[in-house]
Design an enzyme around this catalytic site. Structure first.
Site, PDB file in Angstrom:
ATOM      1  N   THR A 156      69.147 -80.663 -39.827  1.00  0.00           N
ATOM      2  CA  THR A 156      69.733 -79.569 -39.058  1.00  0.00           C
ATOM      3  C   THR A 156      71.021 -80.079 -38.444  1.00  0.00           C
ATOM      4  O   THR A 156      71.090 -81.220 -38.014  1.00  0.00           O
ATOM      5  CB  THR A 156      68.830 -79.125 -37.898  1.00  0.00           C
ATOM      6  OG1 THR A 156      68.727 -80.213 -36.978  1.00  0.00           O
ATOM      7  CG2 THR A 156      67.459 -78.743 -38.368  1.00  0.00           C
ATOM      8  N   GLU A 172      63.933 -75.658 -39.699  1.00  0.00           N
ATOM      9  CA  GLU A 172      62.614 -76.183 -39.341  1.00  0.00           C
ATOM     10  C   GLU A 172      61.473 -75.271 -39.796  1.00  0.00           C
ATOM     11  O   GLU A 172      60.303 -75.635 -39.734  1.00  0.00           O
ATOM     12  CB  GLU A 172      62.515 -76.336 -37.808  1.00  0.00           C
ATOM     13  CG  GLU A 172      63.364 -77.455 -37.225  1.00  0.00           C
ATOM     14  CD  GLU A 172      64.795 -76.995 -36.916  1.00  0.00           C
ATOM     15  OE1 GLU A 172      65.279 -76.027 -37.539  1.00  0.00           O
ATOM     16  OE2 GLU A 172      65.415 -77.627 -36.041  1.00  0.00           O
ATOM     17  N   LYS A 209      73.641 -67.425 -17.225  1.00  0.00           N
ATOM     18  CA  LYS A 209      72.752 -67.216 -16.082  1.00  0.00           C
ATOM     19  C   LYS A 209      73.567 -66.699 -14.907  1.00  0.00           C
ATOM     20  O   LYS A 209      74.320 -67.436 -14.288  1.00  0.00           O
ATOM     21  CB  LYS A 209      72.032 -68.510 -15.731  1.00  0.00           C
ATOM     22  CG  LYS A 209      71.028 -68.863 -16.831  1.00  0.00           C
ATOM     23  CD  LYS A 209      70.254 -70.134 -16.573  1.00  0.00           C
ATOM     24  CE  LYS A 209      69.298 -70.360 -17.729  1.00  0.00           C
ATOM     25  NZ  LYS A 209      69.146 -71.742 -18.120  1.00  0.00           N
ATOM     26  N   TRP A 217      69.212 -63.652 -16.689  1.00  0.00           N
ATOM     27  CA  TRP A 217      69.851 -64.051 -17.950  1.00  0.00           C
ATOM     28  C   TRP A 217      70.609 -62.889 -18.588  1.00  0.00           C
ATOM     29  O   TRP A 217      70.113 -61.770 -18.642  1.00  0.00           O
ATOM     30  CB  TRP A 217      68.791 -64.542 -18.945  1.00  0.00           C
ATOM     31  CG  TRP A 217      68.173 -65.855 -18.575  1.00  0.00           C
ATOM     32  CD1 TRP A 217      68.384 -66.577 -17.441  1.00  0.00           C
ATOM     33  CD2 TRP A 217      67.224 -66.601 -19.343  1.00  0.00           C
ATOM     34  NE1 TRP A 217      67.633 -67.736 -17.448  1.00  0.00           N
ATOM     35  CE2 TRP A 217      66.909 -67.768 -18.610  1.00  0.00           C
ATOM     36  CE3 TRP A 217      66.611 -66.407 -20.586  1.00  0.00           C
ATOM     37  CZ2 TRP A 217      66.014 -68.735 -19.079  1.00  0.00           C
ATOM     38  CZ3 TRP A 217      65.721 -67.366 -21.039  1.00  0.00           C
ATOM     39  CH2 TRP A 217      65.428 -68.519 -20.292  1.00  0.00           C
TER      40      TRP A 217
HETATM   41  P1  AMP Z   1      69.712 -73.108 -39.200  1.00  0.00           P
HETATM   42  O1  AMP Z   1      68.586 -74.038 -39.017  1.00  0.00           O
HETATM   43  O2  AMP Z   1      71.022 -73.787 -39.407  1.00  0.00           O
HETATM   44  O3  AMP Z   1      69.420 -72.097 -40.250  1.00  0.00           O
HETATM   45  O4  AMP Z   1      69.924 -72.311 -37.850  1.00  0.00           O
HETATM   46  C1  AMP Z   1      68.875 -71.605 -37.273  1.00  0.00           C
HETATM   47  C2  AMP Z   1      69.380 -70.823 -36.091  1.00  0.00           C
HETATM   48  O5  AMP Z   1      70.276 -69.794 -36.503  1.00  0.00           O
HETATM   49  C3  AMP Z   1      68.304 -70.090 -35.346  1.00  0.00           C
HETATM   50  O6  AMP Z   1      67.594 -70.948 -34.476  1.00  0.00           O
HETATM   51  C4  AMP Z   1      69.098 -69.008 -34.629  1.00  0.00           C
HETATM   52  O7  AMP Z   1      69.700 -69.508 -33.457  1.00  0.00           O
HETATM   53  C5  AMP Z   1      70.178 -68.685 -35.620  1.00  0.00           C
HETATM   54  N1  AMP Z   1      69.815 -67.489 -36.388  1.00  0.00           N
HETATM   55  C6  AMP Z   1      69.288 -67.421 -37.622  1.00  0.00           C
HETATM   56  N2  AMP Z   1      69.116 -66.135 -38.003  1.00  0.00           N
HETATM   57  C7  AMP Z   1      69.530 -65.365 -36.978  1.00  0.00           C
HETATM   58  C8  AMP Z   1      69.606 -63.948 -36.745  1.00  0.00           C
HETATM   59  N3  AMP Z   1      69.239 -63.065 -37.664  1.00  0.00           N
HETATM   60  N4  AMP Z   1      70.074 -63.550 -35.554  1.00  0.00           N
HETATM   61  C9  AMP Z   1      70.467 -64.423 -34.609  1.00  0.00           C
HETATM   62  N5  AMP Z   1      70.442 -65.747 -34.779  1.00  0.00           N
HETATM   63  C10 AMP Z   1      69.977 -66.221 -35.941  1.00  0.00           C
END
Ligand code: AMP
Length: 542
Positions: free
Chosen positions: A185, A330, A439, A444
């Site tokens: 990640t 993850e 905040k 929030w």
């Molecule tokens: P990654 O592991 O790089 O795919 O990133 C995952 C993160 O992307 C998640 O924890 C979210 O913060 C963000 N994310 C993924 N899909 C969405 C969505 N549809 N809307 C908002 N945030 C998203």
């Protein structure tokens, strides 16, 4: 008493075996890195994956070895995945959008022994290969005629290397919990963390992904995964495609509107999956050219919050169903998808878009909850937001090497780092990343809500909300805006547009116009750099 059913370990190569037997003639079409469109089938991919396995074994690789891939979505990349997994080795997808030093760090952390690399990335690999201590073999995904001059040690053209094997190979058999794949990640702070998928988790995830209210794939579908295999497993399509026997169309390195449209049209694609920015480029191309989408039925949009305008345009102007989705590396990566439950099916217009703006509900295999700072579960009322936690058979239970242990609790819940609320029908909506939430006076404010609202303004190309220190409220929102080319909206225009659509105390205290908003390697807004950029900013209200 134990059941009397067969032991049949859930191993990934069984997916490609099934595809070969049941859907052998189903095509996989790729835009090759060399240029032309190339066609193959699941039967051919199966045969060549066996050759990859045989050839890797001859090079001395085996169970547990990490084999990197630095490649676009193509049939060759799929063959490499199955060949690697078929000897019990671990495919390790590298994200080429990271800084070279970061890729080298990741490769050293994973101790990658070999790498499959696309022609595009040979120069990048040349820069870092010397720093990767474990690397013994470089396989360039091309043929002899296109093999470049390279300073890389032990480099060979894939087709030549593969031709030395005949495919008379039996997949290795091992426990289904054996590691199959790996992906780091790219957090915005700290070192990247490795997620280690197992054969079992990948197979279960592929089943979850294909279910009707998830991606809803069938063998009659033609699926175009624009989401890269190097980021979050192409949302499982490299596994669920063969499992279902859907024709796959692989876009290679071209993701612009015209190139994606060409594939959608010539291959009669029915299903596709990508992040919002890709769809924005496609919709803009369609608008400019007046072209239509007669074959496309459904798009899954995730990775970032999908702006309402995209959903409305797809559905109203092109008759394409939009499924908003949320997930993370993850989680293999799918977490929730937004199809309509019976109680929402009859909704139309804005009310329907309200539901579709949520990230949706999970398929069987993902449990979720929202908690307060003290880990108390919060009500599913569609408004109380807190830390989103998940668990399931395709969710990480630890990071590789033990980093980030504080994100996993004793009851098996993984803290996603996202902030969300869940409604009475079980629909989850992301309101923020925990570290980005604003905040104000102890309450929030959701930055995602503000951003989604702001991009609804016709002159706004992109928007980001960040918290700016405020002497009375702690923090107040600043909206950072990139205008569309040739447009110059004023602060007043934007605030008037937003007013009445969010709670009054959520309204930005100021609007700042910039030429560009910084993004991470995975295309997300880089709030840390944005906050650094505005660290000395004084709000007019303070
Ligand atoms: P990654 O592991 O790089 O795919 O990133 C995952 C993160 O992307 C998640 O924890 C979210 O913060 C963000 N994310 C993924 N899909 C969405 C969505 N549809 N809307 C908002 N945030 C998203």
């Amino acid at each position: 008493m134990l059941g009397l059913m067969q032991e049949w370990p859930l191993l990934c190569h069984k997916l490609i075996d099934h595809a070969e037997r049941q859907h052998g003639s189903r095509e996989v079409v790729s835009r090759s890195i060399e240029g032309p469109i190339v066609r193959t089938t699941f039967a051919e991919i199966h045969h060549r994956a066996l050759k990859v396995a045989q050839r890797l074994e001859r090079d001395g690789f085996g169970l547990g070895d990490r084999i990197a891939t630095l490649a676009w979505n193509t049939a060759r990349h799929i063959e490499a995945w199955y060949g690697i997994m078929g000897i019990g080795a671990i495919y390790h997808t590298l994200n080429p959008r990271l800084f070279p030093e970061q890729i080298a760090w990741i490769m050293n952390n994973a101790e990658d022994k070999a790498i499959f690399v696309d022609l595009t990335f040979v120069p990048l690999l040349e820069k870092i290969a010397g720093a990767v201590r474990s690397l013994r073999r470089v396989i360039v995904l091309t043929d002899r005629a296109h093999m470049p001059q390279t300073s890389l040690a032990n480099a060979v053209a894939y087709e030549e290397w593969l031709a030395e094997a005949d495919g008379a190979f039996a997949w290795k058999v091992f426990d289904e919990n054996t590691a199959a794949g790996m992906c780091y990640t790219s957090g915005t702070t700290g070192d990247p963390k490795g997620v280690l998928y197992s054969h079992r988790s990948n197979v279960l995830h592929a089943m979850m992904a294909a279910m009707p209210d998830a991606m809803g794939l069938s063998t009659r579908d033609v699926a175009l995964p624009v989401v890269p295999m190097f980021h979050a497993n192409a949302w499982g399509l490299g596994q669920s495609g063969p499992m279902i026997g859907a024709k796959l169309v692989m876009p290679g390195c071209k993701m612009d509107g015209a190139s994606i449209y060409e594939l959608l049209d010539t291959e009669k694609v029915t299903f596709s999956a990508a992040v919002p920015t890709v769809w924005m480029m496609l919709l803009q191309y369609l608008e400019e050219t007046g072209k239509k989408l007669p074959y496309l039925k459904k798009v899954v949009i995730g990775g970032a919050s999908c702006p309402r305008a995209i959903t409305a345009k797809f559905q109203d102007d092109y008759d394409v169903q939009v499924v908003h989705a949320w997930g993370m590396t993850e989680m293999s990566p799918l977490g929730t998808l937004c199809t309509l439950k019976p109680q929402y099916e009859a909704l139309t217009g804005e009310a329907r878009l309200d539901v579709q703006g949520k990230q949706g509900f999970p398929p069987f295999g993902v449990e979720m909850k929202v908690t307060d700072d003290d880990n108390n579960a919060l009500p599913w009322d569609g408004k109380t937001f807190g830390h989103l936690k998940v668990r399931g058979p395709a969710v990480a239970r630890a990071y590789y090497g033990g980093a980030g242990a504080e994100q996993f609790d004793a009851d098996g819940w993984f803290d996603t780092g996202d902030v969300a609320h869940i409604d009475a029908s079980g629909y989850m909506q992301i309101t923020d990343r925990a570290k980005d939430v604003i905040k104000s006076g102890g309450e929030w404010i959701s930055t995602i809500d503000l951003e989604n609202l702001a991009v609804g303004h016709p002159d706004v190309a992109e928007a980001a909300a960040i918290g700016i220190p405020h002497s009375k409220w702690g923090e107040r929102p600043l909206l950072v805006v990139v205008s569309k080319p040739g447009r110059a909206p004023s602060k007043g225009d934007i605030l008037t547009f937003m007013s009445g659509k969010v709670a009054k105390w959520w309204m930005p205290d100021d609007v700042a116009f910039v030429g560009e908003i910084p993004h991470t390697a995975t295309g997300k807004i880089q709030k840390t750099s944005l906050r650094a950029q505005f660290k000395d900013y004084r709000l007019p209200t303070d």
